[in-house]
Scaffold this active site. Sequence first.
Site, PDB file in Angstrom:
ATOM      1  N   HIS A  64       0.747  -1.765  -0.091  1.00  0.00           N
ATOM      2  CA  HIS A  64      -0.097   0.075   0.198  1.00  0.00           C
ATOM      3  C   HIS A  64       0.657   0.992  -0.010  1.00  0.00           C
ATOM      4  O   HIS A  64       2.146   1.528   0.341  1.00  0.00           O
ATOM      5  CB  HIS A  64      -1.107  -0.236   1.228  1.00  0.00           C
ATOM      6  CG  HIS A  64      -1.982  -1.070   1.267  1.00  0.00           C
ATOM      7  ND1 HIS A  64      -2.991  -1.598   2.252  1.00  0.00           N
ATOM      8  CD2 HIS A  64      -2.379  -1.883   0.115  1.00  0.00           C
ATOM      9  CE1 HIS A  64      -3.775  -2.042   1.527  1.00  0.00           C
ATOM     10  NE2 HIS A  64      -3.376  -2.851   0.501  1.00  0.00           N
ATOM     11  N   GLU A  66       0.696   3.649   2.037  1.00  0.00           N
ATOM     12  CA  GLU A  66       1.423   4.512   3.237  1.00  0.00           C
ATOM     13  C   GLU A  66       2.718   3.373   3.718  1.00  0.00           C
ATOM     14  O   GLU A  66       4.160   3.857   4.211  1.00  0.00           O
ATOM     15  CB  GLU A  66       0.576   3.718   4.174  1.00  0.00           C
ATOM     16  CG  GLU A  66      -1.135   4.796   4.427  1.00  0.00           C
ATOM     17  CD  GLU A  66      -2.455   3.861   3.735  1.00  0.00           C
ATOM     18  OE1 GLU A  66      -1.554   3.087   2.463  1.00  0.00           O
ATOM     19  OE2 GLU A  66      -3.050   3.634   3.661  1.00  0.00           O
TER      20      GLU A  66
HETATM   21 ZN   LIG Z   1      -3.485   0.159   3.809  1.00  0.00          ZN
END
Ligand SMILES: [Zn+2]
Length: 157
Positions: A64, A66
């Site tokens: 992801h 992040e």
């Molecule tokens: Zn995530």
Amino acid sequence: MKYINFEDASDAVSDEIYMKEALKEAQKALDQDEVPIGAVIVCNGKIIGRGHNLTERLNDVTAHAEMQAFTAAANYIGGKYLQDCTLYVTIEPCVMCAGAAYWTQITRIVFGANDRKRGFSIHGNDLLHPKTTVISGVLENECAALVTSFFRNKRNK
Ligand SMILES: [Zn+2]
């Protein structure tokens, strides 16, 4: 955890500037046919980590935006803790990313649009570090529109 509205945030202008950088990252994901979510991490006014969703290219469900940004920021500062840093991410973090944010002890999380299916806040506010402040709704429409149009195009193919 404090949960405040965008309107209450004193850093509203700079939050929009950095969210635009996160949107640039989301666009990079879109260009690679990835779910268009982007993130940047800012410390003392400087972007020290960037990331966009790479789950398809890397065949990795943990890739992801992040997570990429946390790793990049930790590499930049040579330490795992991101105190005095802010994570800007276009879509509300999932439980996994909220968990990672906990371990970084990051000071602020600013996100654009809520994720009503997979967002961490569905599960309550205890996932984040007690010192972490969350601000939501920064450039919400732009952030949501990228993802909405991505999935609409997928369905029409
Ligand atoms: Zn995530």
